[in-house]
Scaffold this motif. Structure first.
Motif, PDB file in Angstrom:
ATOM      1  N   PRO B 131     -37.526  -5.757  15.669  1.00 36.53           N
ATOM      2  CA  PRO B 131     -36.223  -6.360  15.964  1.00 36.53           C
ATOM      3  C   PRO B 131     -35.522  -6.804  14.684  1.00 36.53           C
ATOM      4  O   PRO B 131     -35.428  -7.980  14.380  1.00 36.53           O
ATOM      5  CB  PRO B 131     -36.575  -7.552  16.866  1.00 36.53           C
ATOM      6  CG  PRO B 131     -37.984  -7.875  16.536  1.00 36.53           C
ATOM      7  CD  PRO B 131     -38.646  -6.631  16.008  1.00 36.53           C
ATOM      8  N   THR B 132     -35.033  -5.836  13.923  1.00 35.97           N
ATOM      9  CA  THR B 132     -34.412  -6.135  12.638  1.00 35.97           C
ATOM     10  C   THR B 132     -32.895  -5.929  12.708  1.00 35.97           C
ATOM     11  O   THR B 132     -32.377  -5.376  13.668  1.00 35.97           O
ATOM     12  CB  THR B 132     -34.960  -5.200  11.547  1.00 35.97           C
ATOM     13  OG1 THR B 132     -34.829  -3.854  12.019  1.00 35.97           O
ATOM     14  CG2 THR B 132     -36.414  -5.469  11.248  1.00 35.97           C
ATOM     15  N   LEU B 134     -31.311  -3.893  10.935  1.00 35.19           N
ATOM     16  CA  LEU B 134     -31.076  -2.442  10.886  1.00 35.19           C
ATOM     17  C   LEU B 134     -31.132  -1.832  12.287  1.00 35.19           C
ATOM     18  O   LEU B 134     -30.234  -1.070  12.685  1.00 35.19           O
ATOM     19  CB  LEU B 134     -32.107  -1.778   9.972  1.00 35.19           C
ATOM     20  CG  LEU B 134     -31.972  -0.261   9.816  1.00 35.19           C
ATOM     21  CD1 LEU B 134     -30.631   0.086   9.182  1.00 35.19           C
ATOM     22  CD2 LEU B 134     -33.110   0.304   8.977  1.00 35.19           C
ATOM     23  N   ALA B 220     -31.222 -16.866   6.546  1.00 33.85           N
ATOM     24  CA  ALA B 220     -30.197 -15.840   6.684  1.00 33.85           C
ATOM     25  C   ALA B 220     -30.779 -14.499   6.271  1.00 33.85           C
ATOM     26  O   ALA B 220     -31.532 -14.419   5.300  1.00 33.85           O
ATOM     27  CB  ALA B 220     -29.013 -16.191   5.796  1.00 33.85           C
ATOM     28  N   PRO B 221     -30.469 -13.427   7.002  1.00 36.29           N
ATOM     29  CA  PRO B 221     -30.962 -12.104   6.601  1.00 36.29           C
ATOM     30  C   PRO B 221     -30.345 -11.702   5.262  1.00 36.29           C
ATOM     31  O   PRO B 221     -29.152 -11.865   5.051  1.00 36.29           O
ATOM     32  CB  PRO B 221     -30.485 -11.192   7.730  1.00 36.29           C
ATOM     33  CG  PRO B 221     -29.421 -11.951   8.434  1.00 36.29           C
ATOM     34  CD  PRO B 221     -29.708 -13.395   8.240  1.00 36.29           C
ATOM     35  N   ARG B 222     -31.197 -11.216   4.373  1.00 38.22           N
ATOM     36  CA  ARG B 222     -30.694 -10.776   3.059  1.00 38.22           C
ATOM     37  C   ARG B 222     -30.635  -9.269   2.965  1.00 38.22           C
ATOM     38  O   ARG B 222     -29.922  -8.725   2.144  1.00 38.22           O
ATOM     39  CB  ARG B 222     -31.585 -11.338   1.952  1.00 38.22           C
ATOM     40  CG  ARG B 222     -31.324 -12.799   1.688  1.00 38.22           C
ATOM     41  CD  ARG B 222     -32.023 -13.249   0.437  1.00 38.22           C
ATOM     42  NE  ARG B 222     -33.459 -13.122   0.580  1.00 38.22           N
ATOM     43  CZ  ARG B 222     -34.321 -14.060   0.183  1.00 38.22           C
ATOM     44  NH1 ARG B 222     -33.885 -15.158  -0.382  1.00 38.22           N
ATOM     45  NH2 ARG B 222     -35.612 -13.881   0.325  1.00 38.22           N
ATOM     46  N   THR B 223     -31.422  -8.591   3.791  1.00 40.15           N
ATOM     47  CA  THR B 223     -31.410  -7.133   3.806  1.00 40.15           C
ATOM     48  C   THR B 223     -31.367  -6.682   5.261  1.00 40.15           C
ATOM     49  O   THR B 223     -31.701  -7.454   6.157  1.00 40.15           O
ATOM     50  CB  THR B 223     -32.684  -6.550   3.164  1.00 40.15           C
ATOM     51  OG1 THR B 223     -33.740  -6.668   4.124  1.00 40.15           O
ATOM     52  CG2 THR B 223     -33.067  -7.274   1.908  1.00 40.15           C
ATOM     53  N   PRO B 224     -30.975  -5.420   5.507  1.00 43.14           N
ATOM     54  CA  PRO B 224     -30.992  -4.922   6.890  1.00 43.14           C
ATOM     55  C   PRO B 224     -32.399  -4.868   7.463  1.00 43.14           C
ATOM     56  O   PRO B 224     -32.574  -4.718   8.659  1.00 43.14           O
ATOM     57  CB  PRO B 224     -30.407  -3.511   6.759  1.00 43.14           C
ATOM     58  CG  PRO B 224     -29.620  -3.537   5.499  1.00 43.14           C
ATOM     59  CD  PRO B 224     -30.345  -4.470   4.581  1.00 43.14           C
ATOM     60  N   GLY B 225     -33.417  -5.006   6.612  1.00 38.15           N
ATOM     61  CA  GLY B 225     -34.788  -4.987   7.107  1.00 38.15           C
ATOM     62  C   GLY B 225     -35.240  -6.337   7.633  1.00 38.15           C
ATOM     63  O   GLY B 225     -36.336  -6.468   8.148  1.00 38.15           O
ATOM     64  N   ASP B 226     -34.380  -7.358   7.486  1.00 38.76           N
ATOM     65  CA  ASP B 226     -34.763  -8.698   7.924  1.00 38.76           C
ATOM     66  C   ASP B 226     -34.648  -8.855   9.435  1.00 38.76           C
ATOM     67  O   ASP B 226     -33.966  -8.095  10.108  1.00 38.76           O
ATOM     68  CB  ASP B 226     -33.895  -9.736   7.216  1.00 38.76           C
ATOM     69  CG  ASP B 226     -34.472 -10.109   5.864  1.00 38.76           C
ATOM     70  OD1 ASP B 226     -35.680  -9.950   5.687  1.00 38.76           O
ATOM     71  OD2 ASP B 226     -33.694 -10.547   4.992  1.00 38.76           O
ATOM     72  N   ILE B 227     -35.323  -9.901   9.914  1.00 37.63           N
ATOM     73  CA  ILE B 227     -35.334 -10.200  11.355  1.00 37.63           C
ATOM     74  C   ILE B 227     -33.919 -10.483  11.858  1.00 37.63           C
ATOM     75  O   ILE B 227     -33.105 -11.089  11.174  1.00 37.63           O
ATOM     76  CB  ILE B 227     -36.240 -11.430  11.595  1.00 37.63           C
ATOM     77  CG1 ILE B 227     -37.702 -11.029  11.536  1.00 37.63           C
ATOM     78  CG2 ILE B 227     -35.932 -12.104  12.911  1.00 37.63           C
ATOM     79  CD1 ILE B 227     -38.160 -10.208  12.705  1.00 37.63           C
TER      80      ILE B 227
END
Lengths: 307, 276
Positions: B131-132, B134, B220-227
């Motif tokens: 559930p990222t 991305l 906060a998400p820093r990359t599209p791979g974050d939760i």
């Protein structure tokens, strides 16, 4: 286990994105039981307070879903409001997934009614079995006891994915999962609370944390297990008088995740804080010796996970 | 009844409809704003979620929604507009193309939650993205795609035939006609469609909930791979809580989302003016 190339590509993509953008790895992901969510949330917040920059995501979807996702490697920690079943453990083993079981607190499953329903104040286990069993021959309160009003009971409770559901049906009805099915089902204890709070003759059951923060709008019904009516107080949960509706709550932690500092530190923090944060949220702390034992288990499996 | 009287009656009914619509909109906004009053401040916008309502914030959720907007736009706009150009300008006028076109158009009516279920199977489980951000961006892009396609096709179709014929008569190639004449002429209409697709998509909570957006995300998400975390799911999570003050937080989150989407609309308005 054969790895699907598309899946691997997906994992690789996420890892590459994290690396490319300078992220320090992924967050610790906690899922599983909603009954334990308030405590997990409190511990997570306290953990981030002591170690800023730590990245945590705490969700819940029921014990069964949490354990399934844990053994698929989708989450690091699954909260559980019952022990893992033999079938679930087998599925984990078959997938080559290893985990440790860490008991973190106790709670009671609380039978709740509308505050203005003062008639029903104590139910026996046998009555609970008739109320919640799959035969559903009880429709109105009068069906249960002749001196109760002839008012239709509306039932609110957790559904099949919930550990509370499985535990309750096992100890009350006698077979895990055996339940009436015409009740309003939700994985969210707060929705159960909201349902009963809005229904004069409603009946529901939920974890004691949800009862704690909804206690102004719900009335707890005492349970007679053969030794008189016992209200679901912290004392009764702790000393065993509220059994069989008192239970232990667990964390299941993937052994491979434990090798990571953030996961290990979070679980260690959980063991440190459960006794302090738990009681105000409606949980009952375990004896300190139990937490000590869990710390030892944790340290040992970390050593095993880190060659 | 005389025709005139009928017209009067219809006129009154229409006026009543307009008044009701306006009242509903004002009531909705009013209720939200009154509840959100005193919640939305700098601490709320920058802070992280908390179990204490007074400390809780939507910082991570705002970042998540911005990520989702960017990903959705980047993934769905080029593909959708490209497909629209194909169907309007290149596709042979036969049964098959017509069927494919209307099948895709009908996808615009599929409820968002269905896309959530598909995204769960395809991206979260199938590709193992979890559930990222991305996985959610891909899902929302799928959700936006049909709307982008349909609105872009409509905009392209509204460009007069004569524009194409005139340009072709002057010796322009097919691509030159599209690039220099048709697309600029259809620009404002396409932008309107893109805005609609984006705001409708990024405001949807259902698909994200199906993907498994966790209730409590501290960062906060820093990359599209974050939760995954986003404003609509944050509003939902808080609205299910029964403790006092969390309803106000949900309203505050909804207002934040509204302002964000209004900004997108405003930006589109400016862009449309420029394109004209």
């Amino acid at each position: 286990m054969t790895a699907c190339p598309v899946r691997l590509a997906g994992f690789g993509l996420v890892a590459a994105l994290a690396a490319a953008c300078g992220g320090d790895g992924v967050a610790v992901v906690v899922g599983g039981s909603g009954s334990l969510h308030p405590l997990s949330e409190a511990v997570a917040e306290s953990f981030v307070g002591t170690a800023p920059g730590r990245r945590l995501a705490v969700g819940y979807s029921g014990t069964a879903g949490g354990l399934r996702r844990l053994c698929r490697g989708e989450i690091d920690i699954s909260a559980a409001s019952r022990r893992i079943s033999a079938m679930e453990a087998d599925a984990c083993r078959a997938a080559g997934f290893r985990y440790v079981e860490i008991p973190v607190a106790r709670d009671g499953i609380v039978l709740v009614a509308h505050p203005s329903n003062t008639v029903v104040d104590c139910l026996t286990l046998e009555e609970l079995r008739r109320l919640w069993g799959p035969s559903d021959d009880v429709r109105s309160w009068r069906d249960l006891r002749p001196d109760y009003p002839d008012e239709r009971i509306r039932f609110f409770g957790p559904g099949p994915g919930s550990g509370t559901f499985r535990y309750f049906t096992e100890v009350v009805v006698g077979r895990p999962g055996a339940s009436r099915s015409d009740h309003y089902q939700t994985a969210n204890d707060d929705m159960i609370a909201r349902g009963v709070a809005g229904d004069r003759w409603g009946l529901g059951y939920l974890g004691s944390a949800a009862h704690m923060h909804n206690r102004d709008r719900l009335r707890a019904i005492a349970v007679d297990t053969g030794f008189g009516c016992v209200p679901p107080s912290a004392e009764a949960v702790a000393d065993g008088r509220y059994s069989p509706l008192a239970r232990e709550l667990y964390l299941y932690v993937g052994t491979s995740s434990l090798a990571r500092d953030d996961v290990f530190d979070l679980v260690a923090h959980y063991l440190d804080m459960a006794a302090r944060l738990g009681p105000e949220l409606g949980y009952v702390a375990l004896p300190e010796a139990e937490y000590g034992r869990s710390r030892a288990v944790l340290a040992a499996s970390r050593r095993a996970a880190r060659p | 009844m005389t025709p005139l009287a009928t017209r009067d009656l219809l006129g009154t009914a229409c006026r009543l409809g307009a008044a009701l619509t306006l009242t509903a909109a004002i009531a909705l906004l009013g209720v939200l704003l009154v509840q959100a009053l005193g919640v939305v401040d700098v601490g709320f916008l920058a802070g992280a979620p908390s179990r204490f309502a007074s400390r809780a914030g939507v910082g991570p959720a705002i970042a998540g929604t911005l990520w989702l907007a960017v990903l959705t736009a980047a993934l769905s706009f080029p593909v959708g507009i490209g497909a629209a150009v194909y169907f309007e300008e290149y596709a042979p006028r036969n049964r098959l193309a017509g069927l494919a076109g209307s099948a895709l158009a009908n996808m615009a009516g599929v409820p968002p939650v269905v896309f959530g279920v598909a995204g769960l199977a395809l991206f979260v489980r199938g590709m193992g993205l979890g559930p990222t951000i991305l996985a959610a961006g891909l899902t929302l892009a799928m959700l936006a795609l049909p709307t982008v396609l349909v609105t872009s096709r409509t905009a392209l179709r509204e460009v007069p035939r004569g524009v194409r014929d005139a340009a072709s008569a002057l010796g322009a190639t097919r691509w030159q006609v599209i690039r220099r004449q048709v697309l600029p002429a259809a620009g404002p209409g396409i932008v309107t469609g893109l805005t609609l697709a984006l705001t409708r998509t990024v405001g949807a909570a259902a698909p994200l909930l199906v993907l498994g957006a966790p209730a409590f995300v501290t960062h906060a998400p820093r990359t599209p791979g974050d939760i995954l975390t986003a404003l609509p799911t944050q509003a939902f999570t808080w609205s299910t809580r029964t403790e006092a003050d969390f309803a106000a937080l949900a309203a505050g989150t909804a207002v934040t989302l509204l302002v964000l989407l209004l900004t997108v609309n405003l930006g589109a308005l400016v862009l449309r003016r420029r394109l004209r």
